[in-house]
Design a protein around this motif. Sequence first.
Motif, PDB file in Angstrom:
ATOM      1  N   VAL A 243     -14.066  -0.404  32.053  1.00  0.00           N
ATOM      2  CA  VAL A 243     -15.161  -1.298  32.437  1.00  0.00           C
ATOM      3  C   VAL A 243     -15.653  -0.839  33.805  1.00  0.00           C
ATOM      4  O   VAL A 243     -14.859  -0.712  34.744  1.00  0.00           O
ATOM      5  CB  VAL A 243     -14.705  -2.764  32.501  1.00  0.00           C
ATOM      6  CG1 VAL A 243     -15.844  -3.662  32.974  1.00  0.00           C
ATOM      7  CG2 VAL A 243     -14.187  -3.223  31.144  1.00  0.00           C
TER       8      VAL A 243
ATOM      9  N   ILE B 265     -16.421 -11.638  30.026  1.00  0.00           N
ATOM     10  CA  ILE B 265     -15.863 -10.974  28.846  1.00  0.00           C
ATOM     11  C   ILE B 265     -14.502 -11.582  28.547  1.00  0.00           C
ATOM     12  O   ILE B 265     -13.622 -11.634  29.422  1.00  0.00           O
ATOM     13  CB  ILE B 265     -15.701  -9.464  29.102  1.00  0.00           C
ATOM     14  CG1 ILE B 265     -17.016  -8.854  29.605  1.00  0.00           C
ATOM     15  CG2 ILE B 265     -15.241  -8.756  27.835  1.00  0.00           C
ATOM     16  CD1 ILE B 265     -16.843  -7.487  30.244  1.00  0.00           C
ATOM     17  N   THR B 266     -14.295 -12.053  27.320  1.00  0.00           N
ATOM     18  CA  THR B 266     -13.018 -12.660  26.952  1.00  0.00           C
ATOM     19  C   THR B 266     -12.446 -11.996  25.704  1.00  0.00           C
ATOM     20  O   THR B 266     -13.171 -11.591  24.796  1.00  0.00           O
ATOM     21  CB  THR B 266     -13.169 -14.174  26.695  1.00  0.00           C
ATOM     22  OG1 THR B 266     -14.103 -14.397  25.635  1.00  0.00           O
ATOM     23  CG2 THR B 266     -13.669 -14.879  27.940  1.00  0.00           C
TER      24      THR B 266
ATOM     25  N   SER C 250     -11.183  -9.198  24.750  1.00  0.00           N
ATOM     26  CA  SER C 250     -11.807  -7.954  24.295  1.00  0.00           C
ATOM     27  C   SER C 250     -10.940  -6.756  24.671  1.00  0.00           C
ATOM     28  O   SER C 250     -10.028  -6.850  25.502  1.00  0.00           O
ATOM     29  CB  SER C 250     -13.209  -7.818  24.895  1.00  0.00           C
ATOM     30  OG  SER C 250     -14.060  -8.852  24.423  1.00  0.00           O
TER      31      SER C 250
ATOM     32  N   LEU D  37     -10.240 -10.950  37.256  1.00  0.00           N
ATOM     33  CA  LEU D  37      -9.479 -10.724  36.038  1.00  0.00           C
ATOM     34  C   LEU D  37      -8.400 -11.792  35.901  1.00  0.00           C
ATOM     35  O   LEU D  37      -7.688 -12.104  36.868  1.00  0.00           O
ATOM     36  CB  LEU D  37      -8.815  -9.344  36.046  1.00  0.00           C
ATOM     37  CG  LEU D  37      -9.723  -8.120  35.907  1.00  0.00           C
ATOM     38  CD1 LEU D  37     -10.388  -7.771  37.240  1.00  0.00           C
ATOM     39  CD2 LEU D  37      -8.946  -6.918  35.405  1.00  0.00           C
TER      40      LEU D  37
ATOM     41  N   CYS E  35      -5.092 -10.449  31.933  1.00  0.00           N
ATOM     42  CA  CYS E  35      -5.488  -9.138  31.416  1.00  0.00           C
ATOM     43  C   CYS E  35      -4.344  -8.136  31.560  1.00  0.00           C
ATOM     44  O   CYS E  35      -3.491  -8.260  32.440  1.00  0.00           O
ATOM     45  CB  CYS E  35      -6.705  -8.608  32.164  1.00  0.00           C
ATOM     46  SG  CYS E  35      -8.231  -9.549  31.854  1.00  0.00           S
TER      47      CYS E  35
ATOM     48  N   CYS F 196      -8.229  -9.788  28.388  1.00  0.00           N
ATOM     49  CA  CYS F 196      -8.673  -8.474  27.903  1.00  0.00           C
ATOM     50  C   CYS F 196      -7.584  -7.413  28.075  1.00  0.00           C
ATOM     51  O   CYS F 196      -6.725  -7.523  28.952  1.00  0.00           O
ATOM     52  CB  CYS F 196      -9.939  -8.031  28.645  1.00  0.00           C
ATOM     53  SG  CYS F 196     -11.383  -9.075  28.312  1.00  0.00           S
TER      54      CYS F 196
ATOM     55  N   VAL G 119     -10.624  -0.641  35.329  1.00  0.00           N
ATOM     56  CA  VAL G 119     -11.736  -1.515  35.720  1.00  0.00           C
ATOM     57  C   VAL G 119     -12.204  -1.047  37.086  1.00  0.00           C
ATOM     58  O   VAL G 119     -11.405  -0.939  38.023  1.00  0.00           O
ATOM     59  CB  VAL G 119     -11.310  -2.992  35.776  1.00  0.00           C
ATOM     60  CG1 VAL G 119     -12.483  -3.879  36.175  1.00  0.00           C
ATOM     61  CG2 VAL G 119     -10.746  -3.437  34.429  1.00  0.00           C
TER      62      VAL G 119
ATOM     63  N   ILE H 105     -18.353  -9.514  37.622  1.00  0.00           N
ATOM     64  CA  ILE H 105     -17.673  -9.226  36.357  1.00  0.00           C
ATOM     65  C   ILE H 105     -16.425 -10.093  36.242  1.00  0.00           C
ATOM     66  O   ILE H 105     -15.561 -10.072  37.128  1.00  0.00           O
ATOM     67  CB  ILE H 105     -17.299  -7.738  36.276  1.00  0.00           C
ATOM     68  CG1 ILE H 105     -18.555  -6.870  36.405  1.00  0.00           C
ATOM     69  CG2 ILE H 105     -16.566  -7.437  34.972  1.00  0.00           C
ATOM     70  CD1 ILE H 105     -18.262  -5.400  36.610  1.00  0.00           C
ATOM     71  N   THR H 106     -16.339 -10.841  35.161  1.00  0.00           N
ATOM     72  CA  THR H 106     -15.167 -11.666  34.879  1.00  0.00           C
ATOM     73  C   THR H 106     -14.566 -11.219  33.549  1.00  0.00           C
ATOM     74  O   THR H 106     -15.271 -11.131  32.534  1.00  0.00           O
ATOM     75  CB  THR H 106     -15.542 -13.150  34.802  1.00  0.00           C
ATOM     76  OG1 THR H 106     -16.090 -13.567  36.056  1.00  0.00           O
ATOM     77  CG2 THR H 106     -14.321 -14.003  34.486  1.00  0.00           C
ATOM     78  N   LEU H 107     -13.273 -10.925  33.575  1.00  0.00           N
ATOM     79  CA  LEU H 107     -12.543 -10.534  32.370  1.00  0.00           C
ATOM     80  C   LEU H 107     -11.393 -11.506  32.162  1.00  0.00           C
ATOM     81  O   LEU H 107     -10.594 -11.740  33.083  1.00  0.00           O
ATOM     82  CB  LEU H 107     -12.000  -9.113  32.505  1.00  0.00           C
ATOM     83  CG  LEU H 107     -13.039  -8.008  32.603  1.00  0.00           C
ATOM     84  CD1 LEU H 107     -12.652  -7.001  33.676  1.00  0.00           C
ATOM     85  CD2 LEU H 107     -13.199  -7.294  31.275  1.00  0.00           C
ATOM     86  N   ARG H 108     -11.288 -12.061  30.959  1.00  0.00           N
ATOM     87  CA  ARG H 108     -10.207 -12.999  30.641  1.00  0.00           C
ATOM     88  C   ARG H 108      -9.552 -12.584  29.327  1.00  0.00           C
ATOM     89  O   ARG H 108     -10.229 -12.420  28.314  1.00  0.00           O
ATOM     90  CB  ARG H 108     -10.746 -14.421  30.511  1.00  0.00           C
ATOM     91  CG  ARG H 108     -11.419 -14.956  31.758  1.00  0.00           C
ATOM     92  CD  ARG H 108     -11.776 -16.429  31.617  1.00  0.00           C
ATOM     93  NE  ARG H 108     -12.456 -16.937  32.798  1.00  0.00           N
ATOM     94  CZ  ARG H 108     -13.714 -17.393  32.810  1.00  0.00           C
ATOM     95  NH1 ARG H 108     -14.421 -17.408  31.684  1.00  0.00           N
ATOM     96  NH2 ARG H 108     -14.251 -17.831  33.923  1.00  0.00           N
TER      97      ARG H 108
END
Length: 298
Positions: A137, A124-125, A127, A171, A174, A150, A160, A145-148
């Motif tokens: 999340v 997820i980027t 967002s 992450l 973020c 966010c 999260v 799960i990868t968040l960039r």
Amino acid sequence: VFTTIGDSAGDWYGIRLVRHDASVVIKNCNIEKVINGLEILSSRIDVFPTLENLTIQQVSGRGIYINVGTLSPGAQALIKGCVVKKSEGDGIFVSNSREIRFEGCEASFNKGSGFYIEGSEVIITNSIFKANKGHGVYGRGGSKITLRGCTIQDNEMNGVCGDYWDCSLNLENCTIQGNLGRGVSNEYSWGNYRPVTLINCTVNSNGGDWGVVGAVTMRNSVVRGNRNGVYHDDGEVTVTDSVIENNGGWGLYVAGGQASKDGIKRNMIKGNKRGIGFGGVANPFVGVEGNDIYDNQE
């Protein structure tokens, strides 16, 4: 616009894709007052529909639901610019799916979690997940799960959260702030801890017992103004080049495990009630070097 003449959500089922080819495109649409907004249940693993710039709101179930299994190499699953608001359930739910990407999306003001991930691999980027009644999340069932880039804020549970059966949380760049639970947490229901990686992140003013909980790797990050700062257990801990400040209890507490090769180095730990502590750690000061620890109350 896909809607109903009725006044309330749940008058019709929504859009469901079960069998399709690569020509399916859904763009620039509003979907509202449905049971589930959009469901992708494809039996094919070589193609994924084009989904861009959708607004889904006021649904009685989930905003977006995806269950497509493991896609073939070269098949790209990308959801861009989608907004899910005011669902009675979770905003976005991904189950049993691999390499699903979200870019520039938002899930806010939903009565469940903003994004629920079960047994899936999701990236997820850029967002936003905010003001949901569940977690921002939430992952379980071995999800990766990868968040960039966010923002996860003002959710009524954790920002999260990984829970149950070996999730990993990664992450980068973020911001996790103002959530009523923990900022970032990866803890089994039975008190086992799993990997949390934070790079260039800010975890600020969350209301749970800790800002960050898990088997922690943290670099160039800020953990500030939480009830406690960072809690590590299980395996090697890495905390480098970070600021841990003004937390109400511990700044950093290492409950178990040991320092990694990179160790606990070059951090600023200040203004907390307690600076840094160790419990059940053999040779606790090995790998702890070059930190500025000051102005802590105890």
